[in-house]
Design a protein around this motif. Structure first.
Motif, PDB file in Angstrom:
ATOM      1  N   SER A 189       0.827  -1.204   0.000  1.00 10.55           N
ATOM      2  CA  SER A 189       0.000   0.000   0.000  1.00 10.55           C
ATOM      3  C   SER A 189       0.864   1.258   0.000  1.00 10.55           C
ATOM      4  O   SER A 189       0.635   2.190  -0.799  1.00 10.55           O
ATOM      5  CB  SER A 189      -0.928   0.000   1.215  1.00 10.55           C
ATOM      6  OG  SER A 189      -1.653   1.210   1.306  1.00 10.55           O
ATOM      7  N   LEU A 190       1.860   1.288   0.878  1.00 13.23           N
ATOM      8  CA  LEU A 190       2.723   2.472   0.968  1.00 13.23           C
ATOM      9  C   LEU A 190       3.604   2.617  -0.264  1.00 13.23           C
ATOM     10  O   LEU A 190       3.844   3.736  -0.745  1.00 13.23           O
ATOM     11  CB  LEU A 190       3.587   2.386   2.230  1.00 13.23           C
ATOM     12  CG  LEU A 190       2.833   2.342   3.564  1.00 13.23           C
ATOM     13  CD1 LEU A 190       3.827   2.293   4.727  1.00 13.23           C
ATOM     14  CD2 LEU A 190       1.893   3.541   3.711  1.00 13.23           C
ATOM     15  N   HIS A 191       4.073   1.496  -0.796  1.00  8.89           N
ATOM     16  CA  HIS A 191       4.877   1.530  -2.019  1.00  8.89           C
ATOM     17  C   HIS A 191       4.042   2.067  -3.185  1.00  8.89           C
ATOM     18  O   HIS A 191       4.505   2.925  -3.961  1.00  8.89           O
ATOM     19  CB  HIS A 191       5.373   0.116  -2.325  1.00  8.89           C
ATOM     20  CG  HIS A 191       6.173  -0.007  -3.575  1.00  8.89           C
ATOM     21  ND1 HIS A 191       7.382   0.634  -3.761  1.00  8.89           N
ATOM     22  CD2 HIS A 191       5.944  -0.704  -4.724  1.00  8.89           C
ATOM     23  CE1 HIS A 191       7.857   0.328  -4.961  1.00  8.89           C
ATOM     24  NE2 HIS A 191       7.003  -0.478  -5.561  1.00  8.89           N
ATOM     25  N   PHE A 192       2.813   1.599  -3.296  1.00  7.21           N
ATOM     26  CA  PHE A 192       1.902   2.077  -4.336  1.00  7.21           C
ATOM     27  C   PHE A 192       1.649   3.575  -4.178  1.00  7.21           C
ATOM     28  O   PHE A 192       1.648   4.339  -5.165  1.00  7.21           O
ATOM     29  CB  PHE A 192       0.581   1.301  -4.241  1.00  7.21           C
ATOM     30  CG  PHE A 192      -0.448   1.690  -5.259  1.00  7.21           C
ATOM     31  CD1 PHE A 192      -0.481   1.086  -6.507  1.00  7.21           C
ATOM     32  CD2 PHE A 192      -1.397   2.670  -4.972  1.00  7.21           C
ATOM     33  CE1 PHE A 192      -1.434   1.451  -7.452  1.00  7.21           C
ATOM     34  CE2 PHE A 192      -2.351   3.041  -5.905  1.00  7.21           C
ATOM     35  CZ  PHE A 192      -2.371   2.435  -7.150  1.00  7.21           C
ATOM     36  N   ALA A 193       1.426   4.024  -2.949  1.00 10.08           N
ATOM     37  CA  ALA A 193       1.157   5.441  -2.687  1.00 10.08           C
ATOM     38  C   ALA A 193       2.330   6.315  -3.108  1.00 10.08           C
ATOM     39  O   ALA A 193       2.135   7.392  -3.701  1.00 10.08           O
ATOM     40  CB  ALA A 193       0.848   5.645  -1.206  1.00 10.08           C
ATOM     41  N   THR A 279      10.478  -6.417  11.032  1.00  8.99           N
ATOM     42  CA  THR A 279       9.631  -7.060  10.027  1.00  8.99           C
ATOM     43  C   THR A 279       8.987  -6.093   9.044  1.00  8.99           C
ATOM     44  O   THR A 279       8.549  -6.496   7.963  1.00  8.99           O
ATOM     45  CB  THR A 279       8.528  -7.893  10.705  1.00  8.99           C
ATOM     46  OG1 THR A 279       7.829  -7.071  11.655  1.00  8.99           O
ATOM     47  CG2 THR A 279       9.126  -9.085  11.432  1.00  8.99           C
ATOM     48  N   SER A 280       8.925  -4.816   9.389  1.00  6.08           N
ATOM     49  CA  SER A 280       8.350  -3.841   8.458  1.00  6.08           C
ATOM     50  C   SER A 280       9.236  -3.601   7.246  1.00  6.08           C
ATOM     51  O   SER A 280       8.834  -2.912   6.298  1.00  6.08           O
ATOM     52  CB  SER A 280       8.083  -2.514   9.176  1.00  6.08           C
ATOM     53  OG  SER A 280       9.294  -1.861   9.529  1.00  6.08           O
ATOM     54  N   SER A 281      10.438  -4.174   7.243  1.00  8.23           N
ATOM     55  CA  SER A 281      11.394  -3.977   6.145  1.00  8.23           C
ATOM     56  C   SER A 281      10.975  -4.638   4.844  1.00  8.23           C
ATOM     57  O   SER A 281      11.690  -4.536   3.843  1.00  8.23           O
ATOM     58  CB  SER A 281      12.774  -4.488   6.558  1.00  8.23           C
ATOM     59  OG  SER A 281      12.710  -5.861   6.925  1.00  8.23           O
ATOM     60  N   LEU A 282       9.829  -5.289   4.810  1.00  9.22           N
ATOM     61  CA  LEU A 282       9.331  -5.824   3.537  1.00  9.22           C
ATOM     62  C   LEU A 282       9.229  -4.739   2.472  1.00  9.22           C
ATOM     63  O   LEU A 282       9.369  -5.010   1.284  1.00  9.22           O
ATOM     64  CB  LEU A 282       7.956  -6.473   3.742  1.00  9.22           C
ATOM     65  CG  LEU A 282       7.933  -7.861   4.406  1.00  9.22           C
ATOM     66  CD1 LEU A 282       6.505  -8.280   4.715  1.00  9.22           C
ATOM     67  CD2 LEU A 282       8.621  -8.900   3.529  1.00  9.22           C
ATOM     68  N   ILE A 283       9.001  -3.490   2.889  1.00  7.87           N
ATOM     69  CA  ILE A 283       8.901  -2.422   1.906  1.00  7.87           C
ATOM     70  C   ILE A 283      10.230  -2.158   1.207  1.00  7.87           C
ATOM     71  O   ILE A 283      10.272  -1.704   0.055  1.00  7.87           O
ATOM     72  CB  ILE A 283       8.352  -1.126   2.559  1.00  7.87           C
ATOM     73  CG1 ILE A 283       7.865  -0.150   1.472  1.00  7.87           C
ATOM     74  CG2 ILE A 283       9.398  -0.492   3.488  1.00  7.87           C
ATOM     75  CD1 ILE A 283       7.098   1.033   2.027  1.00  7.87           C
ATOM     76  N   ALA A 284      11.345  -2.445   1.882  1.00  8.61           N
ATOM     77  CA  ALA A 284      12.663  -2.251   1.272  1.00  8.61           C
ATOM     78  C   ALA A 284      12.831  -3.167   0.078  1.00  8.61           C
ATOM     79  O   ALA A 284      13.461  -2.793  -0.931  1.00  8.61           O
ATOM     80  CB  ALA A 284      13.757  -2.510   2.299  1.00  8.61           C
ATOM     81  N   ARG A 285      12.283  -4.344   0.156  1.00 14.73           N
ATOM     82  CA  ARG A 285      12.329  -5.291  -0.962  1.00 14.73           C
ATOM     83  C   ARG A 285      11.594  -4.736  -2.160  1.00 14.73           C
ATOM     84  O   ARG A 285      12.055  -4.837  -3.317  1.00 14.73           O
ATOM     85  CB  ARG A 285      11.737  -6.623  -0.521  1.00 14.73           C
ATOM     86  CG  ARG A 285      11.588  -7.660  -1.614  1.00 14.73           C
ATOM     87  CD  ARG A 285      10.887  -8.899  -1.116  1.00 14.73           C
ATOM     88  NE  ARG A 285      10.559  -9.779  -2.243  1.00 14.73           N
ATOM     89  CZ  ARG A 285       9.497  -9.618  -3.022  1.00 14.73           C
ATOM     90  NH1 ARG A 285       8.643  -8.633  -2.791  1.00 14.73           N
ATOM     91  NH2 ARG A 285       9.305 -10.435  -4.038  1.00 14.73           N
ATOM     92  N   LEU A 286      10.430  -4.125  -1.954  1.00 14.09           N
ATOM     93  CA  LEU A 286       9.652  -3.545  -3.046  1.00 14.09           C
ATOM     94  C   LEU A 286      10.391  -2.371  -3.667  1.00 14.09           C
ATOM     95  O   LEU A 286      10.404  -2.212  -4.891  1.00 14.09           O
ATOM     96  CB  LEU A 286       8.281  -3.091  -2.533  1.00 14.09           C
ATOM     97  CG  LEU A 286       7.369  -4.221  -2.004  1.00 14.09           C
ATOM     98  CD1 LEU A 286       6.121  -3.623  -1.375  1.00 14.09           C
ATOM     99  CD2 LEU A 286       6.996  -5.179  -3.128  1.00 14.09           C
ATOM    100  N   ARG A 287      10.998  -1.560  -2.832  1.00 15.61           N
ATOM    101  CA  ARG A 287      11.745  -0.400  -3.346  1.00 15.61           C
ATOM    102  C   ARG A 287      12.955  -0.832  -4.175  1.00 15.61           C
ATOM    103  O   ARG A 287      13.387  -0.136  -5.077  1.00 15.61           O
ATOM    104  CB  ARG A 287      12.190   0.488  -2.190  1.00 15.61           C
ATOM    105  CG  ARG A 287      11.041   1.242  -1.537  1.00 15.61           C
ATOM    106  CD  ARG A 287      11.500   1.963  -0.291  1.00 15.61           C
ATOM    107  NE  ARG A 287      10.424   2.748   0.279  1.00 15.61           N
ATOM    108  CZ  ARG A 287      10.387   3.170   1.553  1.00 15.61           C
ATOM    109  NH1 ARG A 287      11.385   2.863   2.371  1.00 15.61           N
ATOM    110  NH2 ARG A 287       9.375   3.882   1.982  1.00 15.61           N
ATOM    111  N   ALA A 288      13.485  -2.008  -3.824  1.00 14.26           N
ATOM    112  CA  ALA A 288      14.638  -2.526  -4.562  1.00 14.26           C
ATOM    113  C   ALA A 288      14.231  -3.256  -5.837  1.00 14.26           C
ATOM    114  O   ALA A 288      15.075  -3.790  -6.547  1.00 14.26           O
ATOM    115  CB  ALA A 288      15.453  -3.453  -3.667  1.00 14.26           C
TER     116      ALA A 288
END
Length: 290
Positions: A189-193, A279-288
């Motif tokens: 959601s945050l990555h999409f935003a 565990t919130s670091s899943l967003i780092a994977r999306l950014r990469a």
């Protein structure tokens, strides 16, 4: 007030044992690395022991918060294990997240020795431990639980017995399963935003008040936006827990497709060097570009 032993003084156990001392209990601590036990005694008083058996000698309750199945067996069994030092009628309370299999194995061994055993894994992370606001999920004999609950209350926001031995560990698996999918959804959601050019703080202010709201959104959305991932429960620990969940699902016939997928996403984060990120670091994977 009770005579207590606390085994394992990591990021969770150190403050949990501190809350017990603050409530006036007599606490003797043991840690595999003695320096941590020395630091705990310097801060909270009490005494330290050279082995789990020594710590457990004379205790009414022995609490443990260690790493995994093997670590738990090591502090319970053998000549220097806690069971060897416990008096008949004393109760062992395990706050480690482990398999239900090892829980039932050790509960049976405890019963054969005339000891009580309560599996009592916790949720709430380092902040919950420090603030004395953990959720505690318990399994075991009802009478043993009733005796232990007032002691556990020193660091619990809520504490419930959910069934016989292993039920607490099964409940903790449910907790981790729910978190895994939720954090991935929040990350997406945050990555999409961000890709859409939306203001994350303004977005979260709005959607957190509706059906999308969650503890993770309230406490991690801001730090996820900032790329800060040093808040509590680490990816390495989450993968250990999800491994237990997936293995147990194979035994019970449960289907966990999202959990299995998110476990692999956390594996990607480990490959990025983020094993100790929270565990919130899943967003780092999306950014990469994951």
């Amino acid at each position: 007030m009770a005579r207590l032993a606390f085994l394992g003084l990591g990021v969770m156990g150190f403050p949990m044992a501190g809350h017990l001392a603050a409530k006036g209990h007599t606490v003797k601590v043991y840690n595999r690395t003695p320096a941590k036990a020395e630091a705990w005694v310097a801060r909270h008083g009490g005494t330290m022991a050279a082995s789990p058996a020594e710590a457990a000698a004379g205790a009414d309750f022995v609490m443990a918060c260690v790493g995994n199945d093997d670590d738990l067996r090591a502090v319970c069994l053998g000549e220097t294990g806690a069971f060897a030092g416990m008096r008949p009628g004393a109760i062992f309370v395990d706050h480690t997240t482990v398999s239900a299999k090892v829980t039932r194995e050790l509960a049976a061994e405890a019963a054969a020795r005339g000891l009580g055993f309560v599996d009592a894994p916790v949720s709430g992370g380092q902040a919950g431990a420090e603030n004395g606001a953990l959720s505690v999920m318990c399994g075991g004999d009802a009478a043993c639980y009733a005796a232990a609950e007032p002691v556990i209350a020193a660091y619990a926001k809520i504490c419930r017995r959910l069934g016989e031995s292993g039920a607490g560990q099964m409940a903790k698996m449910c907790n981790q399963i729910a978190i895994a999918g939720l954090v991935q959804g929040l990350a997406e959601s945050l990555h999409f935003a961000q890709k859409a050019g939306l203001s994350i703080p303004e977005l979260v202010e709005v959607i957190s008040q509706g059906a999308a709201g969650s503890w993770q959104m309230a406490n991690r959305a801001g730090t996820m936006e900032q790329g800060k991932f040093d808040f509590g429960f680490a990816v390495d620990w989450m993968r250990k827990d999800l491994g237990i969940c997936l293995a147990t699902a194979n035994e019970t016939g449960a289907s966990l497709p999202v959990t299995a997928l998110v476990d692999q996403f956390y594996k990607d984060v480990q490959k990025m060097g983020g094993g100790r990120w929270d565990t919130s670091s899943l967003i780092a994977r999306l950014r990469a570009g994951g």
